[in-house]
Write a protein that holds these residues in place. Structure first.
Motif, mmCIF file in Angstrom:
data_model
loop_
_atom_site.group_PDB
_atom_site.id
_atom_site.type_symbol
_atom_site.label_atom_id
_atom_site.label_comp_id
_atom_site.label_asym_id
_atom_site.label_seq_id
_atom_site.Cartn_x
_atom_site.Cartn_y
_atom_site.Cartn_z
ATOM 1 N N ARG A 39 36.725 30.444 52.391
ATOM 2 C CA ARG A 39 35.631 29.755 51.695
ATOM 3 C C ARG A 39 36.103 28.427 51.089
ATOM 4 O O ARG A 39 35.327 27.493 50.953
ATOM 5 C CB ARG A 39 35.096 30.676 50.606
ATOM 6 C CG ARG A 39 33.975 30.104 49.811
ATOM 7 C CD ARG A 39 33.450 31.116 48.821
ATOM 8 N NE ARG A 39 32.417 30.511 48.004
ATOM 9 C CZ ARG A 39 31.969 31.023 46.884
ATOM 10 N NH1 ARG A 39 32.451 32.163 46.440
ATOM 11 N NH2 ARG A 39 31.035 30.423 46.194
ATOM 12 N N TYR A 40 37.381 28.363 50.738
ATOM 13 C CA TYR A 40 37.951 27.173 50.096
ATOM 14 C C TYR A 40 38.903 26.424 51.038
ATOM 15 O O TYR A 40 39.799 25.726 50.575
ATOM 16 C CB TYR A 40 38.707 27.584 48.824
ATOM 17 C CG TYR A 40 37.809 28.228 47.805
ATOM 18 C CD1 TYR A 40 36.991 27.466 46.987
ATOM 19 C CD2 TYR A 40 37.761 29.613 47.676
ATOM 20 C CE1 TYR A 40 36.157 28.059 46.054
ATOM 21 C CE2 TYR A 40 36.927 30.214 46.753
ATOM 22 C CZ TYR A 40 36.127 29.435 45.948
ATOM 23 O OH TYR A 40 35.301 30.020 45.028
ATOM 24 N N GLU A 43 39.293 22.565 50.457
ATOM 25 C CA GLU A 43 39.979 22.255 49.197
ATOM 26 C C GLU A 43 41.459 22.620 49.262
ATOM 27 O O GLU A 43 42.315 21.842 48.836
ATOM 28 C CB GLU A 43 39.320 23.001 48.027
ATOM 29 C CG GLU A 43 37.923 22.535 47.719
ATOM 30 C CD GLU A 43 36.849 23.304 48.484
ATOM 31 O OE1 GLU A 43 37.153 23.900 49.541
ATOM 32 O OE2 GLU A 43 35.696 23.299 48.014
ATOM 33 N N TRP A 60 45.367 27.568 41.321
ATOM 34 C CA TRP A 60 44.061 26.941 41.516
ATOM 35 C C TRP A 60 43.027 27.996 41.906
ATOM 36 O O TRP A 60 41.912 27.999 41.406
ATOM 37 C CB TRP A 60 44.167 25.844 42.588
ATOM 38 C CG TRP A 60 42.902 25.081 42.774
ATOM 39 C CD1 TRP A 60 42.483 23.998 42.071
ATOM 40 C CD2 TRP A 60 41.865 25.353 43.733
ATOM 41 N NE1 TRP A 60 41.257 23.578 42.534
ATOM 42 C CE2 TRP A 60 40.854 24.392 43.554
ATOM 43 C CE3 TRP A 60 41.708 26.308 44.721
ATOM 44 C CZ2 TRP A 60 39.699 24.369 44.327
ATOM 45 C CZ3 TRP A 60 40.561 26.281 45.489
ATOM 46 C CH2 TRP A 60 39.567 25.316 45.284
ATOM 47 N N LEU A 61 43.434 28.886 42.810
ATOM 48 C CA LEU A 61 42.530 29.962 43.229
ATOM 49 C C LEU A 61 42.209 30.893 42.063
ATOM 50 O O LEU A 61 41.072 31.337 41.911
ATOM 51 C CB LEU A 61 43.153 30.760 44.380
ATOM 52 C CG LEU A 61 43.162 30.043 45.726
ATOM 53 C CD1 LEU A 61 44.127 30.726 46.686
ATOM 54 C CD2 LEU A 61 41.770 29.981 46.316
ATOM 55 N N ALA A 63 41.995 30.071 38.987
ATOM 56 C CA ALA A 63 41.014 29.367 38.167
ATOM 57 C C ALA A 63 39.601 29.506 38.755
ATOM 58 O O ALA A 63 38.612 29.385 38.037
ATOM 59 C CB ALA A 63 41.387 27.888 38.045
ATOM 60 N N HIS A 64 39.525 29.773 40.058
ATOM 61 C CA HIS A 64 38.240 29.989 40.723
ATOM 62 C C HIS A 64 37.966 31.476 40.930
ATOM 63 O O HIS A 64 37.208 31.862 41.826
ATOM 64 C CB HIS A 64 38.211 29.238 42.065
ATOM 65 C CG HIS A 64 38.113 27.761 41.890
ATOM 66 N ND1 HIS A 64 39.221 26.973 41.665
ATOM 67 C CD2 HIS A 64 37.046 26.941 41.858
ATOM 68 C CE1 HIS A 64 38.826 25.720 41.534
ATOM 69 N NE2 HIS A 64 37.512 25.673 41.642
ATOM 70 N N ARG A 65 38.600 32.288 40.109
ATOM 71 C CA ARG A 65 38.403 33.745 40.083
ATOM 72 C C ARG A 65 38.774 34.445 41.383
ATOM 73 O O ARG A 65 38.138 35.429 41.776
ATOM 74 C CB ARG A 65 36.971 34.087 39.699
ATOM 75 C CG ARG A 65 36.636 33.654 38.313
ATOM 76 C CD ARG A 65 35.222 33.987 37.983
ATOM 77 N NE ARG A 65 35.022 33.784 36.548
ATOM 78 C CZ ARG A 65 34.239 34.532 35.808
ATOM 79 N NH1 ARG A 65 33.572 35.510 36.351
ATOM 80 N NH2 ARG A 65 34.116 34.293 34.529
ATOM 81 N N ILE A 66 39.784 33.940 42.062
ATOM 82 C CA ILE A 66 40.307 34.607 43.255
ATOM 83 C C ILE A 66 41.773 34.905 42.991
ATOM 84 O O ILE A 66 42.596 33.999 42.904
ATOM 85 C CB ILE A 66 40.147 33.741 44.517
ATOM 86 C CG1 ILE A 66 38.671 33.526 44.795
ATOM 87 C CG2 ILE A 66 40.834 34.400 45.706
ATOM 88 C CD1 ILE A 66 38.373 32.721 46.013
#
Length: 82
Positions: A39-40, A43, A60-61, A63-66
């Protein structure tokens, strides 16, 4: 006389080999399940191109709840870079 000898079974080695090869191909078929990282993709690849390490990408992931392991990010990068 044995009952087995009265049966007219004809063994077709070619047909049997073809059936076994078809089974092997079906078992070897890659089973790819989409990764949550796909999905990312844009980015992640852009950040990597800017010099981010796999640990930085992992943060970073997060921070994006992964939440993923470092090795998962490294494997994903190996598959998608280059």
């Amino acid at each position: 006389m044995h009952p087995e000898s009265t049966l007219e079974e004809v063994f077709d080695a070619t047909a049997e080999a073809a059936r076994l090869r078809a089974q092997t191909r079906a078992r070897r078929r890659p089973r790819y399940r989409r990764s949550r990282l796909d999905r990312y993709k844009g980015e992640l690849l852009a950040l990597r191109q800017e010099g981010c390490t796999t640990a930085e990408l992992q943060r970073w992931l997060l921070a994006h709840r992964i939440r993923v392991q470092h090795a998962t990010v490294a494997r994903w990068l190996r598959r998608h870079e280059g």
